[in-house]
Design an enzyme around this catalytic site. Structure first.
Site, PDB file in Angstrom:
ATOM      1  N   ARG A  89       2.628   2.810 -63.980  1.00  0.00           N
ATOM      2  CA  ARG A  89       3.423   1.591 -64.035  1.00  0.00           C
ATOM      3  C   ARG A  89       3.343   0.309 -62.747  1.00  0.00           C
ATOM      4  O   ARG A  89       2.578   0.676 -61.915  1.00  0.00           O
ATOM      5  CB  ARG A  89       4.859   1.949 -63.956  1.00  0.00           C
ATOM      6  CG  ARG A  89       4.930   2.829 -62.523  1.00  0.00           C
ATOM      7  CD  ARG A  89       6.631   3.304 -62.412  1.00  0.00           C
ATOM      8  NE  ARG A  89       6.722   3.622 -60.904  1.00  0.00           N
ATOM      9  CZ  ARG A  89       7.099   2.566 -59.959  1.00  0.00           C
ATOM     10  NH1 ARG A  89       7.408   1.436 -60.082  1.00  0.00           N
ATOM     11  NH2 ARG A  89       7.183   3.308 -58.720  1.00  0.00           N
ATOM     12  N   LEU A  90       3.525  -0.786 -63.426  1.00  0.00           N
ATOM     13  CA  LEU A  90       3.904  -1.667 -62.131  1.00  0.00           C
ATOM     14  C   LEU A  90       5.117  -2.207 -62.352  1.00  0.00           C
ATOM     15  O   LEU A  90       5.892  -2.556 -63.442  1.00  0.00           O
ATOM     16  CB  LEU A  90       2.705  -2.843 -62.543  1.00  0.00           C
ATOM     17  CG  LEU A  90       1.112  -2.636 -62.653  1.00  0.00           C
ATOM     18  CD1 LEU A  90       0.591  -3.780 -63.127  1.00  0.00           C
ATOM     19  CD2 LEU A  90       0.917  -2.274 -60.992  1.00  0.00           C
ATOM     20  N   ASP A  91       5.549  -2.262 -61.182  1.00  0.00           N
ATOM     21  CA  ASP A  91       7.394  -2.897 -61.303  1.00  0.00           C
ATOM     22  C   ASP A  91       7.348  -4.320 -61.593  1.00  0.00           C
ATOM     23  O   ASP A  91       6.334  -5.034 -61.790  1.00  0.00           O
ATOM     24  CB  ASP A  91       7.782  -2.899 -59.717  1.00  0.00           C
ATOM     25  CG  ASP A  91       7.922  -1.343 -59.197  1.00  0.00           C
ATOM     26  OD1 ASP A  91       8.009  -0.511 -59.939  1.00  0.00           O
ATOM     27  OD2 ASP A  91       7.880  -1.307 -57.871  1.00  0.00           O
ATOM     28  N   ARG A  92       8.591  -4.662 -62.065  1.00  0.00           N
ATOM     29  CA  ARG A  92       8.695  -5.939 -62.821  1.00  0.00           C
ATOM     30  C   ARG A  92       8.266  -7.255 -61.840  1.00  0.00           C
ATOM     31  O   ARG A  92       7.544  -7.988 -62.549  1.00  0.00           O
ATOM     32  CB  ARG A  92      10.208  -6.282 -63.059  1.00  0.00           C
ATOM     33  CG  ARG A  92      10.259  -7.357 -64.064  1.00  0.00           C
ATOM     34  CD  ARG A  92      11.778  -7.580 -64.270  1.00  0.00           C
ATOM     35  NE  ARG A  92      12.518  -8.166 -63.195  1.00  0.00           N
ATOM     36  CZ  ARG A  92      13.674  -8.944 -63.023  1.00  0.00           C
ATOM     37  NH1 ARG A  92      14.365  -8.564 -64.105  1.00  0.00           N
ATOM     38  NH2 ARG A  92      14.151  -9.560 -62.029  1.00  0.00           N
ATOM     39  N   THR A  94       5.954  -7.163 -59.994  1.00  0.00           N
ATOM     40  CA  THR A  94       4.363  -7.115 -59.755  1.00  0.00           C
ATOM     41  C   THR A  94       3.460  -7.499 -60.711  1.00  0.00           C
ATOM     42  O   THR A  94       3.841  -7.132 -62.072  1.00  0.00           O
ATOM     43  CB  THR A  94       3.856  -5.573 -59.335  1.00  0.00           C
ATOM     44  OG1 THR A  94       5.047  -5.178 -58.294  1.00  0.00           O
ATOM     45  CG2 THR A  94       2.860  -5.307 -58.828  1.00  0.00           C
TER      46      THR A  94
END
Length: 148
Positions: A89-92, A94
């Protein structure tokens, strides 16, 4: 290729829909269908193993969930997933490269590389002003846009 893709995720886009009723999430906001996950089948070519998402040439399809339908320790059949599946995942807020699996075997192998820290990640930050230290660790919380 037929097994994986690297997607350039811009900041501000969520990968998965928020948990909760009707996409409401814990904070009540929700993301509905405006996610990277819902867009992937429309922007990535399906594996040439099948020509369509979720079906191999022999008619078998994977369930789209990493690791499901395979015995522990067994390498899964290399069939296309129902839809492309991000393996991390990549945070919003990022931006960056997102690794996406197209087949069940690729999903398992790529997820294991992240799980066992074989994949190397590099982060860069843009700062405002003139930092006092030239190097060090940052343990603070950053915000995006309007402080969300």
């Amino acid at each position: 290729d037929d097994y994986m893709a690297i997607v350039n995720k811009p900041p501000g886009i969520v990968i998965y829909r928020a948990e909760g009723g009707r996409g409401g999430g814990a904070r009540g906001g929700g993301h509905g269908r405006d996610t990277l996950l819902s867009a992937l089948p429309y922007v990535l070519q399906p594996p040439k193993l099948s020509g369509v998402w979720g079906q191999s040439k022999n008619g078998n399809g994977a369930d789209g969930v990493i690791g499901k339908n395979s015995s522990e320790g067994e390498i899964p059949e290399d069939v296309p997933l129902k839809r492309p599946q991000p393996v991390h995942r990549l945070d919003r807020p990022t931006s960056g490269c997102l690794v996406v699996a197209k087949t069940k075997a690729a999903a398992v192998h790529l997820a294991q590389q992240f799980e066992f820290r074989k994949a190397r990640k590099t982060y860069m930050a843009i700062v405002s002003g003139n930092p006092k230290l030239r190097s060090g660790d940052f343990d603070g919380i950053s915000t995006y846009g309007d402080g969300e």
